[in-house]
Scaffold this active site. Structure first.
Site, PDB file in Angstrom:
ATOM      1  N   LYS A 239      40.081  64.116   1.283  1.00 51.99           N
ATOM      2  CA  LYS A 239      38.958  64.333   2.540  1.00 51.99           C
ATOM      3  C   LYS A 239      40.011  65.196   3.494  1.00 51.99           C
ATOM      4  O   LYS A 239      39.227  66.155   3.905  1.00 51.99           O
ATOM      5  CB  LYS A 239      38.499  63.150   3.141  1.00 51.99           C
ATOM      6  CG  LYS A 239      37.550  62.200   2.041  1.00 51.99           C
ATOM      7  CD  LYS A 239      37.080  61.074   2.602  1.00 51.99           C
ATOM      8  CE  LYS A 239      37.737  60.060   3.231  1.00 51.99           C
ATOM      9  NZ  LYS A 239      38.495  59.348   2.388  1.00 51.99           N
TER      10      LYS A 239
ATOM     11  N   ARG B  36      31.704  54.692   6.823  1.00 61.53           N
ATOM     12  CA  ARG B  36      32.494  54.051   5.588  1.00 61.53           C
ATOM     13  C   ARG B  36      31.468  52.841   4.949  1.00 61.53           C
ATOM     14  O   ARG B  36      32.033  52.132   4.464  1.00 61.53           O
ATOM     15  CB  ARG B  36      33.697  53.668   6.090  1.00 61.53           C
ATOM     16  CG  ARG B  36      34.828  54.626   5.781  1.00 61.53           C
ATOM     17  CD  ARG B  36      35.973  53.847   6.418  1.00 61.53           C
ATOM     18  NE  ARG B  36      37.217  54.223   5.656  1.00 61.53           N
ATOM     19  CZ  ARG B  36      38.007  55.085   5.997  1.00 61.53           C
ATOM     20  NH1 ARG B  36      37.807  56.231   6.786  1.00 61.53           N
ATOM     21  NH2 ARG B  36      39.271  55.219   5.460  1.00 61.53           N
TER      22      ARG B  36
ATOM     23  N   ARG C 141      42.774  49.032   0.357  1.00 64.93           N
ATOM     24  CA  ARG C 141      41.951  50.145   0.849  1.00 64.93           C
ATOM     25  C   ARG C 141      41.017  50.498  -0.175  1.00 64.93           C
ATOM     26  O   ARG C 141      39.867  50.799   0.055  1.00 64.93           O
ATOM     27  CB  ARG C 141      42.681  51.014   1.353  1.00 64.93           C
ATOM     28  CG  ARG C 141      43.348  50.791   2.611  1.00 64.93           C
ATOM     29  CD  ARG C 141      44.627  51.663   3.029  1.00 64.93           C
ATOM     30  NE  ARG C 141      44.271  53.034   3.338  1.00 64.93           N
ATOM     31  CZ  ARG C 141      44.969  54.045   3.035  1.00 64.93           C
ATOM     32  NH1 ARG C 141      46.353  53.854   2.837  1.00 64.93           N
ATOM     33  NH2 ARG C 141      44.443  55.452   3.234  1.00 64.93           N
TER      34      ARG C 141
HETATM   35  P1  AMP Z   1      42.002  57.307   6.968  1.00 63.81           P
HETATM   36  O1  AMP Z   1      42.798  58.062   7.737  1.00 63.81           O
HETATM   37  O2  AMP Z   1      40.331  57.755   6.863  1.00 63.81           O
HETATM   38  O3  AMP Z   1      42.333  56.399   5.604  1.00 63.81           O
HETATM   39  O4  AMP Z   1      41.486  55.735   7.741  1.00 63.81           O
HETATM   40  C1  AMP Z   1      42.604  54.609   8.013  1.00 63.81           C
HETATM   41  C2  AMP Z   1      42.349  53.661   8.587  1.00 63.81           C
HETATM   42  O5  AMP Z   1      41.430  53.650   9.604  1.00 63.81           O
HETATM   43  C3  AMP Z   1      41.105  52.722   7.584  1.00 63.81           C
HETATM   44  O6  AMP Z   1      41.942  51.917   6.802  1.00 63.81           O
HETATM   45  C4  AMP Z   1      40.365  51.898   8.549  1.00 63.81           C
HETATM   46  O7  AMP Z   1      41.280  50.614   8.936  1.00 63.81           O
HETATM   47  C5  AMP Z   1      40.334  52.796   9.828  1.00 63.81           C
HETATM   48  N1  AMP Z   1      39.011  53.349   9.837  1.00 63.81           N
HETATM   49  C6  AMP Z   1      39.152  54.967   9.526  1.00 63.81           C
HETATM   50  N2  AMP Z   1      37.725  55.160   9.541  1.00 63.81           N
HETATM   51  C7  AMP Z   1      36.967  54.114   9.548  1.00 63.81           C
HETATM   52  C8  AMP Z   1      35.686  53.762   9.822  1.00 63.81           C
HETATM   53  N3  AMP Z   1      34.771  54.789   9.696  1.00 63.81           N
HETATM   54  N4  AMP Z   1      35.317  52.571   9.936  1.00 63.81           N
HETATM   55  C9  AMP Z   1      36.118  51.360  10.025  1.00 63.81           C
HETATM   56  N5  AMP Z   1      37.676  51.715  10.088  1.00 63.81           N
HETATM   57  C10 AMP Z   1      37.909  52.999   9.766  1.00 63.81           C
END
Ligand code: AMP
Length: 220
Positions: free
Chosen positions: A14, A89, A172
């Site tokens: 993404k 999410r 995750r």
């Molecule tokens: P990412 O960089 O998108 O993989 O996000 C890293 C971490 O940020 C995730 O594992 C969540 O802990 C938090 N996070 C990111 N986006 C969201 C979201 N929309 N809702 C809740 N937690 C989020």
């Protein structure tokens, strides 16, 4: 106007696709993960609250991310469209997003699902390296920097995210399966979901998104 959502498991690409689309479409990529990590780094109250969730691979509470995004999509750089990367999410975040956009007389044009099988996700995440400066994403083996630990583009240090360690990766992916995957059906029902195979050369996937998906979206 293109109001896009990039949906997909951690490691599906993404962030990488978001960067390409931002460049090609001239609209901002808004990554909740990047915004949260910046808050963690600078130790803001939001960052302090979010950290424990992020470190364990759990979702940060809805109210925190929803308020953060409500503010972000109101910024003038979103007037011509935006690319949401990592939000929503779960279905309650998706409902909240619809309400936020309605208030602004906006709607989602389409949801691009980047589809990659779990085995490949684990392979990608465990070797992922990210540039501290420009955020470019590399892979230790499949897409390494020319000089170890140094970004090819901006020369900043590259690092491994705390949550790209084996146990957290598994957590995750489980969270994705339980909380986020149902959004595929959610947006299919609204006739907004377009799935793209996330395996193959990065630029070819971007091309496919641009020519097959974005052009076919509703443009509210
Ligand atoms: P990412 O960089 O998108 O993989 O996000 C890293 C971490 O940020 C995730 O594992 C969540 O802990 C938090 N996070 C990111 N986006 C969201 C979201 N929309 N809702 C809740 N937690 C989020």
């Amino acid at each position: 106007m293109n109001n896009l959502i990039l949906l997909g498991a951690p490691g599906a690409g993404k962030g990488t696709q978001g960067k390409n689309l931002q460049e090609q479409l001239g609209i901002p990529q808004i990554s909740t993960g990047d915004i949260l990590r910046e808050n963690v780094r600078t130790k803001t109250p939001l960052g302090i609250k979010a950290r424990e969730y992020m470190d364990s691979g759990a979702l940060v509470p809805d109210e925190v991310v929803v308020n953060m995004m409500a503010e972000r999509v109101r910024q003038p750089d979103c007037d011509k469209g935006f690319i949401l990367d990592g939000f929503p999410r779960n279905t309650s975040q998706a409902d909240a997003l619809t309400a936020i956009l309605k208030e602004l007389s906006k709607d989602i044009s389409c949801v691009i699902g980047v589809e990659v099988e779990t085995k490949e996700l684990i392979r990608r995440l465990s070797g992922r390296r990210v540039c501290r400066g420009c955020g470019l994403i590399y892979h230790e083996i499949f897409n390494p920097t020319m000089n170890t630990g140094v970004c090819d583009e901006c020369g900043s240090e590259t690092y491994q995210r705390d949550d790209d360690k084996e146990d957290t990766i598994k957590a995750r992916i489980e969270v994705y399966e339980k909380e986020t995957r149902p959004l595929i059906e959610y947006y299919k029902k609204l006739d907004k979901y377009f799935g793209v195979n996330g395996i193959g050369p990065v630029d070819a996937i971007t091309e496919k998104i641009l020519s097959n998906v974005v052009k076919g979206c509703d443009n509210p």
